[in-house]
Design a protein around this motif. Structure first.
Motif, PDB file in Angstrom:
ATOM      1  N   TYR A  93     -38.730 -52.608  40.892  1.00  0.00           N
ATOM      2  CA  TYR A  93     -38.495 -54.014  40.549  1.00  0.00           C
ATOM      3  C   TYR A  93     -37.089 -54.503  40.918  1.00  0.00           C
ATOM      4  CZ  TYR A  93     -43.024 -53.657  38.482  1.00  0.00           C
ATOM      5  OH  TYR A  93     -44.373 -53.477  38.333  1.00  0.00           O
ATOM      6  N   GLY A  94     -36.370 -53.716  41.693  1.00  0.00           N
ATOM      7  CA  GLY A  94     -35.063 -54.163  42.194  1.00  0.00           C
ATOM      8  C   GLY A  94     -33.985 -54.249  41.130  1.00  0.00           C
ATOM      9  N   LEU A  95     -34.076 -53.375  40.125  1.00  0.00           N
ATOM     10  CA  LEU A  95     -33.090 -53.417  39.045  1.00  0.00           C
ATOM     11  C   LEU A  95     -32.234 -52.137  39.044  1.00  0.00           C
ATOM     12  CD1 LEU A  95     -35.533 -54.505  36.184  1.00  0.00           C
ATOM     13  CD2 LEU A  95     -33.757 -55.955  37.207  1.00  0.00           C
ATOM     14  N   PRO A  96     -30.895 -52.269  39.004  1.00  0.00           N
ATOM     15  CA  PRO A  96     -30.077 -51.080  38.764  1.00  0.00           C
ATOM     16  C   PRO A  96     -30.392 -50.529  37.367  1.00  0.00           C
ATOM     17  CG  PRO A  96     -28.712 -53.003  39.327  1.00  0.00           C
ATOM     18  CD  PRO A  96     -30.110 -53.499  39.108  1.00  0.00           C
ATOM     19  N   VAL A  97     -30.156 -49.243  37.161  1.00  0.00           N
ATOM     20  CA  VAL A  97     -30.506 -48.648  35.864  1.00  0.00           C
ATOM     21  C   VAL A  97     -29.306 -48.042  35.160  1.00  0.00           C
ATOM     22  CG1 VAL A  97     -32.868 -48.167  36.627  1.00  0.00           C
ATOM     23  CG2 VAL A  97     -31.148 -46.356  36.794  1.00  0.00           C
ATOM     24  N   ILE A  98     -29.374 -48.099  33.828  1.00  0.00           N
ATOM     25  CA  ILE A  98     -28.348 -47.487  32.970  1.00  0.00           C
ATOM     26  C   ILE A  98     -29.033 -46.522  32.022  1.00  0.00           C
ATOM     27  CG2 ILE A  98     -28.410 -49.519  31.411  1.00  0.00           C
ATOM     28  CD1 ILE A  98     -25.500 -48.849  30.633  1.00  0.00           C
ATOM     29  N   THR A  99     -28.417 -45.360  31.835  1.00  0.00           N
ATOM     30  CA  THR A  99     -28.964 -44.389  30.887  1.00  0.00           C
ATOM     31  C   THR A  99     -27.825 -43.597  30.261  1.00  0.00           C
ATOM     32  OG1 THR A  99     -30.819 -42.840  30.601  1.00  0.00           O
ATOM     33  CG2 THR A  99     -29.309 -42.364  32.411  1.00  0.00           C
ATOM     34  N   GLU A 100     -28.086 -43.096  29.067  1.00  0.00           N
ATOM     35  CA  GLU A 100     -27.031 -42.372  28.338  1.00  0.00           C
ATOM     36  C   GLU A 100     -26.879 -40.943  28.835  1.00  0.00           C
ATOM     37  OE1 GLU A 100     -26.997 -42.807  24.081  1.00  0.00           O
ATOM     38  OE2 GLU A 100     -25.552 -41.165  23.825  1.00  0.00           O
ATOM     39  N   VAL A 101     -25.634 -40.498  28.905  1.00  0.00           N
ATOM     40  CA  VAL A 101     -25.346 -39.090  29.167  1.00  0.00           C
ATOM     41  C   VAL A 101     -24.659 -38.536  27.919  1.00  0.00           C
ATOM     42  CG1 VAL A 101     -23.262 -39.754  30.473  1.00  0.00           C
ATOM     43  CG2 VAL A 101     -24.156 -37.446  30.680  1.00  0.00           C
ATOM     44  N   MET A 102     -25.193 -37.420  27.427  1.00  0.00           N
ATOM     45  CA  MET A 102     -24.662 -36.855  26.170  1.00  0.00           C
ATOM     46  C   MET A 102     -23.825 -35.610  26.391  1.00  0.00           C
ATOM     47  SD  MET A 102     -27.335 -37.284  23.096  1.00  0.00           S
ATOM     48  CE  MET A 102     -28.414 -35.956  23.525  1.00  0.00           C
ATOM     49  N   ASP A 103     -24.040 -34.938  27.535  1.00  0.00           N
ATOM     50  CA  ASP A 103     -23.427 -33.627  27.724  1.00  0.00           C
ATOM     51  C   ASP A 103     -22.673 -33.615  29.048  1.00  0.00           C
ATOM     52  OD1 ASP A 103     -23.004 -30.900  28.337  1.00  0.00           O
ATOM     53  OD2 ASP A 103     -24.742 -30.318  27.124  1.00  0.00           O
ATOM     54  N   SER A 104     -21.438 -33.126  29.031  1.00  0.00           N
ATOM     55  CA  SER A 104     -20.658 -33.158  30.273  1.00  0.00           C
ATOM     56  C   SER A 104     -21.325 -32.346  31.382  1.00  0.00           C
ATOM     57  CB  SER A 104     -19.215 -32.713  30.039  1.00  0.00           C
ATOM     58  OG  SER A 104     -19.181 -31.590  29.233  1.00  0.00           O
ATOM     59  N   GLU A 105     -22.122 -31.355  31.008  1.00  0.00           N
ATOM     60  CA  GLU A 105     -22.817 -30.543  32.023  1.00  0.00           C
ATOM     61  C   GLU A 105     -23.842 -31.353  32.809  1.00  0.00           C
ATOM     62  OE1 GLU A 105     -24.031 -26.665  30.874  1.00  0.00           O
ATOM     63  OE2 GLU A 105     -21.839 -26.412  30.917  1.00  0.00           O
ATOM     64  N   ASP A 106     -24.337 -32.447  32.208  1.00  0.00           N
ATOM     65  CA  ASP A 106     -25.376 -33.253  32.865  1.00  0.00           C
ATOM     66  C   ASP A 106     -24.801 -34.389  33.715  1.00  0.00           C
ATOM     67  OD1 ASP A 106     -27.650 -31.936  31.785  1.00  0.00           O
ATOM     68  OD2 ASP A 106     -27.319 -32.958  29.870  1.00  0.00           O
ATOM     69  N   VAL A 107     -23.493 -34.610  33.618  1.00  0.00           N
ATOM     70  CA  VAL A 107     -22.919 -35.816  34.236  1.00  0.00           C
ATOM     71  C   VAL A 107     -23.213 -35.897  35.732  1.00  0.00           C
ATOM     72  CG1 VAL A 107     -20.737 -36.967  34.837  1.00  0.00           C
ATOM     73  CG2 VAL A 107     -21.139 -36.188  32.493  1.00  0.00           C
ATOM     74  N   GLY A 108     -22.951 -34.815  36.478  1.00  0.00           N
ATOM     75  CA  GLY A 108     -23.128 -34.842  37.937  1.00  0.00           C
ATOM     76  C   GLY A 108     -24.561 -35.169  38.314  1.00  0.00           C
ATOM     77  N   ARG A 109     -25.499 -34.491  37.656  1.00  0.00           N
ATOM     78  CA  ARG A 109     -26.918 -34.670  37.999  1.00  0.00           C
ATOM     79  C   ARG A 109     -27.415 -36.074  37.642  1.00  0.00           C
ATOM     80  NH1 ARG A 109     -31.633 -30.510  36.031  1.00  0.00           N
ATOM     81  NH2 ARG A 109     -33.354 -31.682  36.969  1.00  0.00           N
ATOM     82  N   ILE A 110     -26.976 -36.600  36.504  1.00  0.00           N
ATOM     83  CA  ILE A 110     -27.421 -37.949  36.118  1.00  0.00           C
ATOM     84  C   ILE A 110     -26.748 -38.997  37.013  1.00  0.00           C
ATOM     85  CG2 ILE A 110     -27.485 -39.656  34.245  1.00  0.00           C
ATOM     86  CD1 ILE A 110     -27.789 -37.351  32.268  1.00  0.00           C
ATOM     87  N   ALA A 111     -25.471 -38.761  37.338  1.00  0.00           N
ATOM     88  CA  ALA A 111     -24.737 -39.737  38.166  1.00  0.00           C
ATOM     89  C   ALA A 111     -25.318 -39.848  39.572  1.00  0.00           C
ATOM     90  CB  ALA A 111     -23.259 -39.369  38.234  1.00  0.00           C
ATOM     91  N   GLU A 112     -26.029 -38.808  40.027  1.00  0.00           N
ATOM     92  CA  GLU A 112     -26.666 -38.902  41.352  1.00  0.00           C
ATOM     93  C   GLU A 112     -27.775 -39.936  41.359  1.00  0.00           C
ATOM     94  OE1 GLU A 112     -28.223 -35.106  42.583  1.00  0.00           O
ATOM     95  OE2 GLU A 112     -26.198 -34.227  42.501  1.00  0.00           O
TER      96      GLU A 112
END
Ligand code: PEP
Ligand code: MN
Length: 270
Positions: A93-112
């Motif tokens: 639908y052409g929308l950028p997405v936002i989601t919560e990151v809780m753990d520093s270990e997940d930051v790289g993978r979620i930021a991709e």
């Protein structure tokens, strides 16, 4: 100027920071509307929500995949499977997405995959996490800690900025006070204070503050009236069945009527 923040201070950076996320600019003249379910629950649920967000002029799709729940027995989110569904819905639908990151270990993978990383209220002073998101270039929306002062909040933003990530958005979501009629107390007074003290964009999340669906729309309008750069609301195809925050989630009809009034409300008060 408080010595606990320099990069976040307007003294050192008089012009507003504009954050560009795909076609959306956060911090500029146009208010942004971030909306979606509290949690991504299924493909159908997030696809349907994304369609309604887009059709009603929403700018960013939200959806929690890693959920910070008070009880360990409550729904914890769909994790990376949920993130893939969120990204698919946003792309469709052409929308950028936002989601919560809780753990520093997940930051790289979620930021991709995510366009904006959300740091939740409970993690506002998780300094390891703040430094980790600060090492990415992905925009970060830092929610106010429910027990945090404005100065503590700006000092937390400084952790992200000090690592080199200049794309920080602040989100007021209510603080704990003696008042029990609402889930938290929405501190709208923080908005003009922030606009004076910092150049960072300010978003208001009225739903987590009041906790009751029917109070979300008036508080969203009030947020724009006090100068917020946008609002974030929760909505759900069937709030009664939501796996988290159903009581404060708007129905699709309620969302459509709020979206239709927000932009004119903004024009009327500016
Ligand atoms: C959320 O946005 O769903 C959330 C958990 O918010 P907060 O961290 O403000 O409670
Ligand atoms: Mn929620």
């Amino acid at each position: 100027m408080s010595s606990s923040y320099k990069l976040a201070s307007r003294t050192n950076h008089p012009r507003n920071t504009l954050i560009h996320v795909g076609p959306v600019t956060i911090g500029g003249e146009e208010p942004v509307l971030i909306a979606g379910p509290c949690s991504v629950e299924s493909r159908d649920q997030i696809m349907h929500s994304a369609r309604v967000v887009a059709e009603n002029g929403g700018n960013v799709l939200r959806g929690g995949c890693f959920k910070p729940r008070t009880s360990p027995y409550s729904f914890q989110g769909l994790g990376y499977e949920g993130l893939d569904l969120l990204v698919e819905a946003g792309r469709t639908y052409g929308l950028p997405v936002i989601t919560e990151v809780m753990d520093s270990e997940d930051v790289g993978r979620i930021a991709e995959k995510a366009d904006i990383l959300q740091i939740g209220s409970r993690n506002m002073q998780n300094f390891t996490l703040l430094k980790a998101v600060g090492r990415t270039h992905t925009p970060v929306m830092l929610k106010r800690g429910m027990m945090s002062s404005i100065d503590e909040w700006l000092a937390a933003a400084e952790y992200i900025l000090a690592e080199g990530n200049t794309n920080v958005i602040l989100c007021e979501r209510g603080i704990r006070t003696f008042e029990t009629a609402t889930r938290n107390t929405l501190d709208l007074g923080a908005v003009p204070v922030l606009l004076e003290r910092t150049h960072l964009p300010v978003i208001v999340d009225p739903a987590h503050a009041c906790g009751v669906r029917r109070w979300v729309a008036p508080l969203a309008k009030a947020s724009l009236a006090v100068g917020a750069h946008g609002v974030m609301v929760e909505m759900h195809p069937n709030p009664a069945e939501a796996l988290s925050d159903g009581e404060q989630s708007l129905t699709f009809d309620e969302f459509a009527s709020l979206a239709a009034t927000l932009v004119p409300a903004w024009a009327a008060v500016c």
